[in-house]
Design an enzyme around this catalytic site. Structure first.
Site, PDB file in Angstrom:
ATOM      1  CB  THR A   1       9.783  -4.551   3.449  1.00 24.45           C
ATOM      2  OG1 THR A   1       9.810  -3.874   4.724  1.00 24.45           O
ATOM      3  CG2 THR A   1      10.828  -3.922   2.531  1.00 24.45           C
TER       4      THR A   1
ATOM      5  NE  ARG B   1       2.096  -2.457   7.759  1.00 24.80           N
ATOM      6  CZ  ARG B   1       0.933  -2.936   7.334  1.00 24.80           C
ATOM      7  NH1 ARG B   1       0.674  -4.214   7.445  1.00 24.80           N
ATOM      8  NH2 ARG B   1       0.031  -2.137   6.819  1.00 24.80           N
TER       9      ARG B   1
ATOM     10  CG  ASP C   1      -4.680   6.641  10.799  1.00 30.74           C
ATOM     11  OD1 ASP C   1      -3.833   7.248  11.483  1.00 30.74           O
ATOM     12  OD2 ASP C   1      -4.468   6.242   9.650  1.00 30.74           O
TER      13      ASP C   1
ATOM     14  CG  ASP D   1      -4.311   2.915  10.410  1.00 32.98           C
ATOM     15  OD1 ASP D   1      -4.283   3.067  11.648  1.00 32.98           O
ATOM     16  OD2 ASP D   1      -3.278   2.892   9.712  1.00 32.98           O
TER      17      ASP D   1
END
Length: 208
Positions: free
Chosen positions: A107, A103, A202, A199
């Site tokens: 944006t 990603r 992670d 996340d």
């Protein structure tokens, strides 16, 4: 339009609560995710088509039923790998494909960097798996790639989602059923789910 199902099962909810806690370590996070994946797979597979087959038991012949379509699991790299083993335990004959997406942090748009699938996707039931359905960008991109490779029967399986992501997938892929363990409140300014669980990649792999 295909449906959205939130699997409000007490065991799923309990294990997801352990995952959400910020002090849950990598080992416990990964083990709970693995167990949730197996529980979710049971529900996602509830309506898989079967066909009759004559077998012989120790007591004689009978007609049983076997799956009539192949199942393909497609994790979205890298976090989707965390859901793979749990589903494969329930469907050990499933084949596995992979979609690699990253990603753009500015944006938030996904970019494909890897795609590898088994043959005959058009004849299989394909489960796209990823822990988080946030903006929906990665899920939409992965489904788009699968359709380009011939997949017709696709199901999206995610741990935690928000309406923004659900609506994005439904707008671009109205034929895809969505399965969630929980529907969360909203996305923050960085595109992360709130309250979410941080996340997922992670926390699965201990990279932070």
């Amino acid at each position: 339009m295909a449906g959205v199902e939130v699997l409000n099962h007490p065991l799923i909810t309990h294990k997801l609560t352990q995952m959400r806690k910020k002090d849950t370590g990598t080992k416990d996070f990964r083990e709970n995710l693995d167990e949730i994946a197996e529980l979710m797979a049971y529900e996602v597979c509830r309506d898989l088509p079967t066909q009759p087959v004559e077998i012989e038991t120790p007591m004689g012949k009978c007609v049983g039923y076997e799956l009539s379509k192949k199942v393909v699991i497609v994790p979205i790299l890298r976090a989707g790998i965390g859901l793979l083993d749990g589903i494969r335990r329930l469907v050990p004959t499933a084949k596995v494909g992979f979609v690699g997406l990253y990603r753009d942090e500015e944006t938030l748009e996904p970019h494909e960097y890897y795609a590898k699938f088994p043959k005959n996707l058009d004849e299989a039931i394909v489960m796209v798996v990823d822990p988080m359905l946030a903006t929906g960008g990665s899920a939409c991109a992965a489904i788009r790639v699968l359709k380009e490779h011939g997949a017709k029967n696709i199901r999206l399986v995610c741990l935690v989602g928000v309406m923004e992501g659900v609506k994005a997938v439904q707008a671009e892929h109205p034929d895809v059923d969505i399965y969630l363990a929980a529907m969360d409140d909203h996305l923050n300014e960085n595109g992360y789910i709130v309250p979410g669980l941080g996340d997922a990649g992670d926390r699965i792999f201990g990279t932070k």
